[in-house]
Scaffold this motif. Structure first.
Motif, PDB file in Angstrom:
ATOM      1  N   UNK A 345      -0.558  -4.275  -1.270  1.00 28.66           N
ATOM      2  CA  UNK A 345       0.013  -3.277  -0.210  1.00 28.66           C
ATOM      3  C   UNK A 345      -1.072  -2.540   0.455  1.00 28.66           C
ATOM      4  N   UNK A 346      -0.950  -2.175   1.766  1.00 22.85           N
ATOM      5  CA  UNK A 346      -1.884  -1.274   2.375  1.00 22.85           C
ATOM      6  C   UNK A 346      -1.739   0.088   2.339  1.00 22.85           C
ATOM      7  N   UNK A 347      -2.874   0.986   2.344  1.00 25.67           N
ATOM      8  CA  UNK A 347      -2.689   2.464   1.995  1.00 25.67           C
ATOM      9  C   UNK A 347      -3.404   3.065   2.912  1.00 25.67           C
ATOM     10  N   UNK A 348      -3.250   4.294   3.265  1.00 24.11           N
ATOM     11  CA  UNK A 348      -4.132   5.192   3.743  1.00 24.11           C
ATOM     12  C   UNK A 348      -4.304   6.223   2.896  1.00 24.11           C
ATOM     13  N   UNK A 349      -5.501   7.021   3.307  1.00 25.10           N
ATOM     14  CA  UNK A 349      -5.803   8.229   2.345  1.00 25.10           C
ATOM     15  C   UNK A 349      -5.528   9.205   3.226  1.00 25.10           C
ATOM     16  N   UNK A 350      -4.855  10.140   2.607  1.00 25.80           N
ATOM     17  CA  UNK A 350      -4.272  11.576   3.090  1.00 25.80           C
ATOM     18  C   UNK A 350      -4.567  12.432   1.870  1.00 25.80           C
ATOM     19  N   UNK A 351      -5.380  13.658   2.153  1.00 22.81           N
ATOM     20  CA  UNK A 351      -5.457  14.647   1.178  1.00 22.81           C
ATOM     21  C   UNK A 351      -5.857  14.318  -0.048  1.00 22.81           C
ATOM     22  N   UNK A 352      -6.732  13.155  -0.160  1.00 27.19           N
ATOM     23  CA  UNK A 352      -7.194  12.647  -1.393  1.00 27.19           C
ATOM     24  C   UNK A 352      -6.424  11.765  -2.194  1.00 27.19           C
TER      25      UNK A 352
END
Length: 625
Positions: A345-352
């Protein structure tokens, strides 16, 4: 367990694993097509006649047939490195000998009389290039093979032979082109039936998808008139043709005295302009004027920086070099087991934290609508400053594939914008999931070069240009205006004379005359390795200034300007009370009154540097490096 790949870390993707998540239009995203080029070169007494002898360095030494073969050899050298999957072939017609296949020459009844297939249409191998090199460099071999026939060859037979070659060797190629090199503008002057038959064969080639390009060579005593025969053979390029933006080549001139532009250089320049197919950046994109009013266009990147690129990996440890095929396997870092694509899966980093997204969610985030060029208004051309060109412009041309009548509407829009000196403002989405761009739809006029004989050669076709407009964040603020010392008029007049002496021909820079020396050196080394040639000692660099010529033209004027500069400098100092030019942008700042300690410290450091020996300096360099 689903393994997560962060989107910003996924910088490399194996072939076949691309995702449609582009954020902006990338100029490298060309539509890949395979190209097949067949040279058809005439052999006749006039094509084998060398120009009269001359003592100048630029004198022509080659007959038109020899120059055409050298052009084919040079193009084959180029393509074997830059386009290793493209096909090339050479067919001679009008020869005494006939050959179409290996068995054809031995039999007494050739399939295509007076047609000699010198190099079959195929991906050029080193042996093919060496064979043509031997032919163009060995005069005895050349004279033995290239013997003109006493009988007149049928052009219909030549075109049908080319048809068979393309059908059998390159049936599925997207781009198939036939290069005809000849100086006979009317091969069937008194035979209407032969003319009609040749026109039918040419139509068959175009129906097959083969484009015929003519490289006419004018005879010393007369020009080349295409209207006599070749207007029925070589069709005008249609807007639906992927090569439509390519300029139409004019007749290549021969020299009657041996002076002037070399025939070989002229022919090579003409063929190189046709060698690389115009690959469309996008095809059949709708150009929308309003609701339910659309036409289709194609987009091309006309100007693109050429850079060395690796087309494949080569394995050199065996007896013979082979192209390596790469296989990519993803494994888990902790267990080393193979991971399937569905587990990722693809993911983005938000707030660590890593926030995973499904492919549908990512697609919806980047979806701004279907690909389109939508006109949202018009503005005067004067409102587009030169600094607004931050990204390469895209040339667009009409296409009749989706909407019949697109060419007529496109031409009307182009004519109106050009006459009214206005441009369109458009909402532009190049491909699915591409970021939208606000662009200017700029009308471009046709450009032609006037030749010495009064004819004009098209260098740029008429069309529209898509110029991406910058956002406010893309524009840098100008530096603060400093106190500038304007040059006086006498000094400007002197420099104007210097610049006028150094102007290029027609006061215009032609980048085609100055190839990238680093790129040419790269290809030259690869060519030497592929063909087992000696490595060259140094690269040919046409960008190096011609210092002797510059000194001859403008050296005296430059000295006069230097003397004038000294006189004006003395006059300025006298008028300003002898003060230095410290008020300019390059002036040094005076040290503060209380900074005497700083000045003393600088002097001490300089004295210490002077005492450092070579050995200590070398150790310091090694430690810092």
């Amino acid at each position: 367990m689903l393994h997560t790949i962060m989107a910003e870390d996924n910088k490399w993707r194996p072939p076949g694993d691309e995702d449609d998540d582009e954020e902006e239009v990338d100029e490298t995203a060309y539509k890949s097509v395979k190209d097949a080029v067949l040279f058809v070169i005439e052999v006749s007494p006039s094509m084998l006649t060398t120009p009269p002898h001359a003592d100048t360095k630029k004198a022509d030494r080659d007959s038109p047939t020899s120059a055409a073969l050298k052009s084919a050899y040079a193009l084959m050298q180029q393509r074997i490195i830059s386009n290793p999957n493209d096909m090339m072939g050479v067919l001679l017609y009008g020869t005494e000998r006939s050959k179409f296949s290996s068995e054809d020459e031995s039999s007494g009844n050739p399939a295509y009389p007076h047609c000699y297939l010198l190099s079959d249409l195929d991906v050029p191998a080193a042996e093919d290039v060496k064979a043509i090199k031997t032919l163009v460099e060995d005069e005895d071999e050349f004279e033995k093979l290239v013997v003109p026939s006493d009988e007149k060859v049928s052009m219909a037979n030549v075109l049908f032979c080319a048809n068979q070659i393309f059908t059998t060797k390159a049936p599925n190629f997207s781009s198939r082109r036939l290069f005809i090199v000849t100086n006979d503008d009317d091969p069937h002057a008194n035979d209407k039936a032969a003319k009609s038959s040749a026109a039918v064969r040419a139509k068959d080639l175009y129906d097959l998808g083969v484009t015929i390009d003519l490289f006419p060579i004018s005879k010393p005593d007369q020009g080349f008139d295409k209207r006599k025969f070749y207007d029925d053979i070589v069709y005008n390029q249609l807007p639906t043709d992927p090569e439509a933006p390519a300029p139409i080549s004019a007749a290549t001139k021969t020299s009657s005295t041996g002076d002037g532009i070399s025939l070989l250089s002229s022919l090579l320049s003409n063929i190189n302009s046709k060698a690389v197919a115009r690959r469309a950046l996008f095809s059949n994109l709708p150009l929308e004027f309003g609701p339910n009013f659309k036409i289709s266009v194609k987009g091309y990147i006309i100007f693109k920086r050429q850079e060395p690129k690796r087309s494949c990996y080569v394995w050199l440890n065996g007896e013979k070099a082979q192209i390596a095929t790469g296989i990519t396997t993803r494994t888990a870092e902790d267990t080393a087991r193979t991971i399937e694509k569905v587990e990722i899966k693809k993911a983005y980093k938000f707030g660590g934290e890593q926030i995973p997204f499904t492919p549908e969610e990512i697609s919806s985030l980047r979806n701004f609508g279907d690909p389109v060029i939508r006109i949202i208004g018009f503005k005067p051309i004067s409102m587009l400053p030169i600094w607004a060109n931050l990204k390469p412009a895209t040339f667009i041309y009409p296409s009749e594939e989706d909407y019949v009548g697109s060419t007529r509407v496109f031409a009307a829009l182009h004519k109106q914008l050009l006459s009214s000196q206005r441009m369109g403002v458009v909402w532009y989405i190049a491909r699915t999931n591409a970021a939208p761009v606000i662009a200017a739809l700029y009308p471009g006029a046709e450009q032609r070069d006037d030749d010495t004989d009064g004819t004009a050669t098209q260098t740029m076709p008429p069309g529209l240009w898509l110029i991406p407009l910058p956002y406010a964040d893309d524009i840098r603020q100008n530096p603060e205006i400093t106190t500038l010392i304007r040059a006086p008029e006498p000094l400007i007049d002197r420099m104007r004379t210097v610049v006028q002496q150094l102007q290029l021909p027609k006061a215009r820079y032609d980048p085609a005359k100055y190839p990238n020396p680093a790129l040419q050196w790269h290809y030259r080394i690869l060519q030497a390795l592929a063909l087992d040639e000696e490595l060259p000692e140094r690269a040919e660099d046409k960008t190096v200034p011609r210092y002797k010529q510059i000194d001859k033209r403008a050296g005296g004027y430059a000295l006069e300007w230097s003397q004038e500069l000294q006189e004006q400098h003395r006059a300025w100092e006298k008028a300003n009370g002898g003060s230095s030019m410290g008020t300019g942008a390059g002036s040094k700042r005076a040290a503060p009154a209380g900074d005497a300690e700083g000045a003393k410290r600088v002097k001490v450091e300089k004295d210490k540097q002077a005492e450092v020996g070579d050995g200590e300096m070398g150790k310091t360099f090694e430690r810092d490096g």
